[in-house]
Design a protein around this motif. Structure first.
Motif, PDB file in Angstrom:
ATOM      1  N   THR A  45       0.842  -1.183   0.000  1.00  0.00           N
ATOM      2  CA  THR A  45       0.000   0.000   0.000  1.00  0.00           C
ATOM      3  C   THR A  45       0.884   1.241   0.000  1.00  0.00           C
ATOM      4  O   THR A  45       2.066   1.178   0.345  1.00  0.00           O
ATOM      5  N   ASP A  46       0.288   2.368  -0.405  1.00  0.00           N
ATOM      6  CA  ASP A  46       1.047   3.621  -0.368  1.00  0.00           C
ATOM      7  C   ASP A  46       0.868   4.338   0.970  1.00  0.00           C
ATOM      8  O   ASP A  46       1.463   5.366   1.219  1.00  0.00           O
ATOM      9  N   LYS A  47       0.072   3.762   1.860  1.00  0.00           N
ATOM     10  CA  LYS A  47      -0.184   4.342   3.177  1.00  0.00           C
ATOM     11  C   LYS A  47       0.766   3.733   4.198  1.00  0.00           C
ATOM     12  O   LYS A  47       0.967   2.525   4.231  1.00  0.00           O
ATOM     13  N   LYS A  48       1.309   4.582   5.080  1.00  0.00           N
ATOM     14  CA  LYS A  48       2.165   4.086   6.157  1.00  0.00           C
ATOM     15  C   LYS A  48       1.298   3.792   7.372  1.00  0.00           C
ATOM     16  O   LYS A  48       0.556   4.643   7.836  1.00  0.00           O
ATOM     17  N   LEU A  49       1.413   2.560   7.864  1.00  0.00           N
ATOM     18  CA  LEU A  49       0.676   2.152   9.058  1.00  0.00           C
ATOM     19  C   LEU A  49       1.647   2.133  10.236  1.00  0.00           C
ATOM     20  O   LEU A  49       2.778   1.702  10.112  1.00  0.00           O
ATOM     21  N   GLU A  50       1.189   2.584  11.388  1.00  0.00           N
ATOM     22  CA  GLU A  50       2.053   2.684  12.563  1.00  0.00           C
ATOM     23  C   GLU A  50       1.947   1.481  13.496  1.00  0.00           C
ATOM     24  O   GLU A  50       2.864   1.207  14.248  1.00  0.00           O
ATOM     25  N   SER A  51       0.812   0.786  13.494  1.00  0.00           N
ATOM     26  CA  SER A  51       0.649  -0.323  14.428  1.00  0.00           C
ATOM     27  C   SER A  51      -0.218  -1.414  13.812  1.00  0.00           C
ATOM     28  O   SER A  51      -0.871  -1.204  12.790  1.00  0.00           O
ATOM     29  N   ASN A  52      -0.214  -2.572  14.465  1.00  0.00           N
ATOM     30  CA  ASN A  52      -1.027  -3.702  14.021  1.00  0.00           C
ATOM     31  C   ASN A  52      -2.494  -3.389  14.261  1.00  0.00           C
ATOM     32  O   ASN A  52      -2.865  -2.871  15.305  1.00  0.00           O
ATOM     33  N   LEU A  53      -3.315  -3.705  13.281  1.00  0.00           N
ATOM     34  CA  LEU A  53      -4.758  -3.519  13.395  1.00  0.00           C
ATOM     35  C   LEU A  53      -5.409  -4.694  12.683  1.00  0.00           C
ATOM     36  O   LEU A  53      -5.312  -4.819  11.466  1.00  0.00           O
ATOM     37  N   TYR A  54      -6.022  -5.584  13.481  1.00  0.00           N
ATOM     38  CA  TYR A  54      -6.546  -6.838  12.952  1.00  0.00           C
ATOM     39  C   TYR A  54      -7.300  -6.626  11.654  1.00  0.00           C
ATOM     40  O   TYR A  54      -8.150  -5.755  11.588  1.00  0.00           O
ATOM     41  N   PRO A  55      -7.014  -7.379  10.645  1.00  0.00           N
ATOM     42  CA  PRO A  55      -6.056  -8.468  10.450  1.00  0.00           C
ATOM     43  C   PRO A  55      -4.731  -8.003   9.847  1.00  0.00           C
ATOM     44  O   PRO A  55      -3.923  -8.814   9.441  1.00  0.00           O
ATOM     45  N   ILE A  56      -4.491  -6.676   9.811  1.00  0.00           N
ATOM     46  CA  ILE A  56      -3.276  -6.153   9.199  1.00  0.00           C
ATOM     47  C   ILE A  56      -2.146  -6.126  10.232  1.00  0.00           C
ATOM     48  O   ILE A  56      -2.305  -5.601  11.325  1.00  0.00           O
ATOM     49  N   VAL A  57      -0.996  -6.683   9.824  1.00  0.00           N
ATOM     50  CA  VAL A  57       0.156  -6.782  10.708  1.00  0.00           C
ATOM     51  C   VAL A  57       1.307  -5.966  10.116  1.00  0.00           C
ATOM     52  O   VAL A  57       1.686  -6.177   8.967  1.00  0.00           O
ATOM     53  N   VAL A  58       1.846  -5.056  10.915  1.00  0.00           N
ATOM     54  CA  VAL A  58       3.008  -4.276  10.479  1.00  0.00           C
ATOM     55  C   VAL A  58       4.307  -4.833  11.070  1.00  0.00           C
ATOM     56  O   VAL A  58       5.382  -4.495  10.620  1.00  0.00           O
ATOM     57  N   THR A  59       4.192  -5.700  12.062  1.00  0.00           N
ATOM     58  CA  THR A  59       5.367  -6.305  12.689  1.00  0.00           C
ATOM     59  C   THR A  59       6.068  -7.209  11.688  1.00  0.00           C
ATOM     60  O   THR A  59       5.433  -8.083  11.098  1.00  0.00           O
ATOM     61  N   PRO A  60       7.388  -7.028  11.491  1.00  0.00           N
ATOM     62  CA  PRO A  60       8.100  -7.876  10.533  1.00  0.00           C
ATOM     63  C   PRO A  60       8.119  -9.338  10.977  1.00  0.00           C
ATOM     64  O   PRO A  60       8.086  -9.633  12.158  1.00  0.00           O
ATOM     65  N   ILE A  61       8.203 -10.221  10.012  1.00  0.00           N
ATOM     66  CA  ILE A  61       8.226 -11.665  10.282  1.00  0.00           C
ATOM     67  C   ILE A  61       9.655 -12.101  10.568  1.00  0.00           C
ATOM     68  O   ILE A  61      10.591 -11.688   9.886  1.00  0.00           O
ATOM     69  N   ASP A  62       9.815 -12.948  11.561  1.00  0.00           N
ATOM     70  CA  ASP A  62      11.112 -13.547  11.874  1.00  0.00           C
ATOM     71  C   ASP A  62      11.488 -14.463  10.710  1.00  0.00           C
ATOM     72  O   ASP A  62      10.710 -15.344  10.316  1.00  0.00           O
ATOM     73  N   SER A  63      12.678 -14.276  10.174  1.00  0.00           N
ATOM     74  CA  SER A  63      13.091 -15.036   8.991  1.00  0.00           C
ATOM     75  C   SER A  63      13.266 -16.531   9.264  1.00  0.00           C
ATOM     76  O   SER A  63      13.318 -17.327   8.331  1.00  0.00           O
ATOM     77  N   SER A  64      13.322 -16.938  10.535  1.00  0.00           N
ATOM     78  CA  SER A  64      13.490 -18.359  10.851  1.00  0.00           C
ATOM     79  C   SER A  64      12.181 -19.141  10.747  1.00  0.00           C
ATOM     80  O   SER A  64      12.188 -20.361  10.802  1.00  0.00           O
ATOM     81  N   LEU A  65      11.063 -18.456  10.612  1.00  0.00           N
ATOM     82  CA  LEU A  65       9.769 -19.138  10.551  1.00  0.00           C
ATOM     83  C   LEU A  65       9.486 -19.600   9.127  1.00  0.00           C
ATOM     84  O   LEU A  65       9.618 -18.849   8.170  1.00  0.00           O
ATOM     85  N   GLU A  66       9.067 -20.871   9.013  1.00  0.00           N
ATOM     86  CA  GLU A  66       8.758 -21.446   7.707  1.00  0.00           C
ATOM     87  C   GLU A  66       7.346 -21.077   7.250  1.00  0.00           C
ATOM     88  O   GLU A  66       7.139 -20.723   6.110  1.00  0.00           O
ATOM     89  N   ASN A  67       6.396 -21.221   8.147  1.00  0.00           N
ATOM     90  CA  ASN A  67       4.997 -20.957   7.830  1.00  0.00           C
ATOM     91  C   ASN A  67       4.403 -20.137   8.980  1.00  0.00           C
ATOM     92  O   ASN A  67       3.762 -20.678   9.865  1.00  0.00           O
ATOM     93  N   PRO A  68       4.616 -18.822   8.968  1.00  0.00           N
ATOM     94  CA  PRO A  68       4.227 -18.005  10.122  1.00  0.00           C
ATOM     95  C   PRO A  68       2.745 -17.657  10.144  1.00  0.00           C
ATOM     96  O   PRO A  68       2.080 -17.609   9.113  1.00  0.00           O
TER      97      PRO A  68
END
Length: 158
Positions: A45-68
């Motif tokens: 999206t062209d919009k910057k989100l500041e925090s998680n808002l169900y179901p949208i997650v802004v927290t980056p995914i840990d690269s060690s997870l296979e199926n997060p």
């Protein structure tokens, strides 16, 4: 095929709050895993989100997870891949077994220590009784050896 594409997309994104070269922001959608819900899908999206808002997650995914999937209770990404979860469960089971052995060993040692303490207490009680007897005897002997030391028992009969 869609899962492979989602995993590829999620691995490419390093920081979700950083504007990408194309001027867009990359985020994720993650819902519960029951009934075929979305576990992890990336979107732009062209919009910057500041925090998680169900179901949208802004927290980056840990690269060690296979199926997060995002855990909305703890606000962290967790693994839902069966093989990975089975390995974690096996590791936890091994830890529980080791802890159970340790607890059993500690309980056995505690029982042995309790028996030893009872024996020591019994021995000390016997020693205290003997010390009391010796003290009484020493008192009697000293009163016999030292004239006039015990005037209460022989006081009026001189």
């Amino acid at each position: 095929m869609a899962e492979e594409q989602t995993q590829t997309q999620t691995q490419e994104v390093k920081d979700t709050n950083v504007k990408q070269a194309d001027g867009m922001y990359h985020y994720y959608i993650s819902t519960a895993t029951r009934g075929g819900d979305i576990t992890c899908q990336s979107f732009i999206t062209d919009k910057k989100l500041e925090s998680n808002l169900y179901p949208i997650v802004v927290t980056p995914i840990d690269s060690s997870l296979e199926n997060p999937v995002f855990n909305w209770t703890t606000l962290t990404w967790v693994e839902v891949d069966a093989a990975t979860l089975n390995a974690k469960i096996a590791a936890v089971a091994d830890d529980v077994q080791a802890l159970t052995k340790s607890v059993t060993t500690i309980q056995t040692q505690n029982q042995e220590n309790t028996k030893e303490n009872a024996q020591i207490t019994k021995t000390l009680d016997g020693l205290n009784a003997n010390m009391g007897n010796l003290t009484s005897m020493m008192s009697i002997i000293s009163s016999k050896l030292i004239p006039g030391a015990s005037t209460t028992s022989e006081g009026g009969q001189n």
